[in-house]
Design a protein around this motif. Structure first.
Motif, mmCIF file in Angstrom:
data_model
loop_
_atom_site.group_PDB
_atom_site.id
_atom_site.type_symbol
_atom_site.label_atom_id
_atom_site.label_comp_id
_atom_site.label_asym_id
_atom_site.label_seq_id
_atom_site.Cartn_x
_atom_site.Cartn_y
_atom_site.Cartn_z
ATOM 1 N N MET A 165 11.277 7.363 1.827
ATOM 2 C CA MET A 165 10.156 8.912 1.193
ATOM 3 C C MET A 165 8.777 7.784 1.325
ATOM 4 O O MET A 165 8.432 7.071 1.026
ATOM 5 C CB MET A 165 10.244 9.421 0.578
ATOM 6 N N ALA A 166 7.595 8.711 1.289
ATOM 7 C CA ALA A 166 6.624 9.082 0.964
ATOM 8 C C ALA A 166 6.630 8.226 -0.369
ATOM 9 O O ALA A 166 7.071 8.943 -1.359
ATOM 10 C CB ALA A 166 5.140 10.061 1.354
ATOM 11 N N THR A 167 5.712 7.099 -0.871
ATOM 12 C CA THR A 167 5.631 6.416 -1.843
ATOM 13 C C THR A 167 3.745 7.205 -2.457
ATOM 14 O O THR A 167 3.501 6.538 -3.544
ATOM 15 C CB THR A 167 5.561 5.402 -1.729
ATOM 16 N N LYS A 189 0.901 -1.156 -0.338
ATOM 17 C CA LYS A 189 0.142 0.086 0.083
ATOM 18 C C LYS A 189 0.854 1.360 -0.445
ATOM 19 O O LYS A 189 0.525 2.344 -0.129
ATOM 20 C CB LYS A 189 -1.240 0.008 0.987
ATOM 21 N N GLY A 190 2.246 1.190 0.062
ATOM 22 C CA GLY A 190 3.164 2.359 0.577
ATOM 23 C C GLY A 190 2.747 2.746 1.757
ATOM 24 O O GLY A 190 3.613 4.267 1.655
ATOM 25 N N SER A 191 2.431 2.684 2.982
ATOM 26 C CA SER A 191 1.959 3.251 3.676
ATOM 27 C C SER A 191 3.068 2.952 5.049
ATOM 28 O O SER A 191 3.282 3.626 5.613
ATOM 29 C CB SER A 191 0.683 2.927 4.537
ATOM 30 N N VAL A 192 4.423 2.313 4.875
ATOM 31 C CA VAL A 192 5.059 1.680 5.528
ATOM 32 C C VAL A 192 6.397 1.442 4.930
ATOM 33 O O VAL A 192 6.069 0.776 3.901
ATOM 34 C CB VAL A 192 4.365 0.615 6.645
ATOM 35 N N GLN A 193 7.299 1.837 5.161
ATOM 36 C CA GLN A 193 8.779 1.477 4.489
ATOM 37 C C GLN A 193 9.842 1.245 5.767
ATOM 38 O O GLN A 193 9.779 1.775 6.819
ATOM 39 C CB GLN A 193 9.414 3.233 4.223
ATOM 40 N N LYS A 200 22.169 -11.239 12.644
ATOM 41 C CA LYS A 200 21.481 -11.239 11.942
ATOM 42 C C LYS A 200 20.877 -9.793 10.920
ATOM 43 O O LYS A 200 21.612 -9.194 10.935
ATOM 44 C CB LYS A 200 20.031 -11.824 13.333
ATOM 45 N N LEU A 201 19.781 -10.195 10.381
ATOM 46 C CA LEU A 201 19.005 -9.541 9.436
ATOM 47 C C LEU A 201 17.804 -9.139 9.935
ATOM 48 O O LEU A 201 17.070 -9.569 10.453
ATOM 49 C CB LEU A 201 18.790 -10.285 8.017
ATOM 50 N N CYS A 202 17.314 -7.640 10.177
ATOM 51 C CA CYS A 202 16.792 -7.305 10.281
ATOM 52 C C CYS A 202 16.079 -5.611 9.765
ATOM 53 O O CYS A 202 16.179 -5.631 8.772
ATOM 54 C CB CYS A 202 17.163 -6.586 11.961
ATOM 55 N N GLY A 203 14.585 -5.349 10.209
ATOM 56 C CA GLY A 203 14.221 -4.640 9.575
ATOM 57 C C GLY A 203 13.841 -3.287 10.058
ATOM 58 O O GLY A 203 12.677 -3.973 11.936
ATOM 59 N N VAL A 204 13.506 -1.749 10.631
ATOM 60 C CA VAL A 204 12.787 -1.226 11.546
ATOM 61 C C VAL A 204 12.132 0.032 10.181
ATOM 62 O O VAL A 204 12.861 0.048 9.558
ATOM 63 C CB VAL A 204 14.553 -0.301 11.354
ATOM 64 N N VAL A 205 11.025 0.100 10.845
ATOM 65 C CA VAL A 205 9.976 1.314 10.349
ATOM 66 C C VAL A 205 10.649 2.952 10.179
ATOM 67 O O VAL A 205 11.545 2.859 10.664
ATOM 68 C CB VAL A 205 8.590 1.527 11.098
ATOM 69 N N VAL A 206 10.808 3.516 8.690
ATOM 70 C CA VAL A 206 11.742 4.639 8.522
ATOM 71 C C VAL A 206 10.472 5.594 8.352
ATOM 72 O O VAL A 206 10.361 6.979 7.921
ATOM 73 C CB VAL A 206 12.865 4.035 7.962
ATOM 74 N N TYR A 207 9.165 4.919 7.455
ATOM 75 C CA TYR A 207 8.459 5.639 7.000
ATOM 76 C C TYR A 207 6.801 5.245 7.512
ATOM 77 O O TYR A 207 7.342 4.090 7.424
ATOM 78 C CB TYR A 207 8.145 6.244 5.806
ATOM 79 N N ALA A 208 5.942 5.770 8.299
ATOM 80 C CA ALA A 208 4.605 5.318 8.443
ATOM 81 C C ALA A 208 3.716 6.588 7.984
ATOM 82 O O ALA A 208 4.068 7.814 7.983
ATOM 83 C CB ALA A 208 4.295 5.144 9.261
ATOM 84 N N SER A 209 2.816 6.367 6.877
ATOM 85 C CA SER A 209 1.866 7.377 6.856
ATOM 86 C C SER A 209 0.652 8.021 8.010
ATOM 87 O O SER A 209 0.955 7.182 8.452
ATOM 88 C CB SER A 209 0.878 6.818 5.368
ATOM 89 N N ALA A 248 -0.372 0.351 19.830
ATOM 90 C CA ALA A 248 0.691 -0.108 19.713
ATOM 91 C C ALA A 248 1.218 0.848 19.733
ATOM 92 O O ALA A 248 1.023 2.015 20.191
ATOM 93 C CB ALA A 248 1.203 -0.756 18.506
ATOM 94 N N GLU A 249 3.205 0.882 20.040
ATOM 95 C CA GLU A 249 4.112 1.536 20.026
ATOM 96 C C GLU A 249 4.568 3.181 18.637
ATOM 97 O O GLU A 249 3.450 2.041 18.105
ATOM 98 C CB GLU A 249 5.858 1.008 20.812
ATOM 99 N N PRO A 250 5.134 3.537 18.669
ATOM 100 C CA PRO A 250 5.111 4.550 17.522
ATOM 101 C C PRO A 250 6.128 3.796 17.073
ATOM 102 O O PRO A 250 6.418 3.457 16.690
ATOM 103 C CB PRO A 250 5.920 5.680 18.154
ATOM 104 N N LEU A 251 5.225 3.684 15.389
ATOM 105 C CA LEU A 251 5.555 2.741 13.786
ATOM 106 C C LEU A 251 6.883 3.312 13.899
ATOM 107 O O LEU A 251 7.287 2.205 13.345
ATOM 108 C CB LEU A 251 4.604 3.383 13.640
ATOM 109 N N ILE A 252 6.987 4.599 14.398
ATOM 110 C CA ILE A 252 8.520 5.037 13.920
ATOM 111 C C ILE A 252 9.662 4.334 14.852
ATOM 112 O O ILE A 252 9.354 4.680 15.281
ATOM 113 C CB ILE A 252 8.649 6.074 13.034
ATOM 114 N N GLY A 253 10.048 3.643 13.896
ATOM 115 C CA GLY A 253 11.251 3.101 15.160
ATOM 116 C C GLY A 253 11.114 1.782 15.166
ATOM 117 O O GLY A 253 12.193 1.376 15.691
ATOM 118 N N THR A 254 10.008 0.828 15.131
ATOM 119 C CA THR A 254 9.957 -0.378 15.605
ATOM 120 C C THR A 254 10.435 -1.012 14.582
ATOM 121 O O THR A 254 10.808 -1.118 13.248
ATOM 122 C CB THR A 254 8.176 -0.407 15.701
ATOM 123 N N THR A 255 10.875 -2.094 15.254
ATOM 124 C CA THR A 255 11.722 -3.521 14.617
ATOM 125 C C THR A 255 10.836 -4.298 14.419
ATOM 126 O O THR A 255 10.136 -5.328 14.928
ATOM 127 C CB THR A 255 12.748 -3.650 15.362
#
Length: 144
Positions: A141-143, A36-40, A49-58, A70-77
């Motif tokens: 960036m926002a998509t 949806k382009g709502s989260v990056q 290991k490999l991980c992924g952290v939210v850097v953008y959320a609509s 939930a906790e703030p989305l940006i910065g969440t692993t």
């Protein structure tokens, strides 16, 4: 004097480290957008290991997460503890903030621009997948 066994063990460890590094190399590292382009999510190594952290959320994604408590989305692993499971596959845990739970997950590099993210319940009996797409220039960036 160094024995042949010590040399063989050292060579095996170097080969294993090189294989692990290439499996988690730049192919999967970068910024990926959900369908949806709502989260990056920015993927990269976290130790071995490999991980992924939210850097953008609509705004809507952030509001939905907040509404669910939930906790703030940006910065969440979201992608946690993935280990190479093949040359372009990893297995770990995906965190779902609005459920406050982690689930068994696999990610697969489909091609240079597409990442298949799957989450499973009931020991892998029921799985759901999404195709995420690489964000141009590797930056958040926002998509849409």
């Amino acid at each position: 004097m160094v024995s042949r066994i010590t040399i063989a063990i050292a060579a095996a460890l170097v080969a294993f480290a090189a294989q692990s590094a290439s499996a988690q190399g730049p192919g999967v590292e970068g910024v990926w957008s959900n369908p949806k382009g709502s989260v990056q999510v920015k993927t990269g190594t976290c130790g071995d290991k490999l991980c992924g952290v939210v850097v953008y959320a609509s705004q809507k994604a952030q509001a939905d997460a907040k509404k669910a408590g939930a906790e703030p989305l940006i910065g969440t692993t979201l992608l946690r503890g993935y280990r190479a499971n093949g040359t372009a596959e990893w297995a770990g845990q995906v965190y779902v903030p609005d459920r406050k739970a982690s689930y068994y997950s696999t990610i697969q590099l489909v091609d240079a621009q597409t990442l298949k993210v799957s989450g499973c319940i009931l020991g892998g009996l029921i799985c759901k997948s999404q195709l995420w797409h690489r964000v141009p220039s590797g930056g958040a960036m926002a998509t849409r």
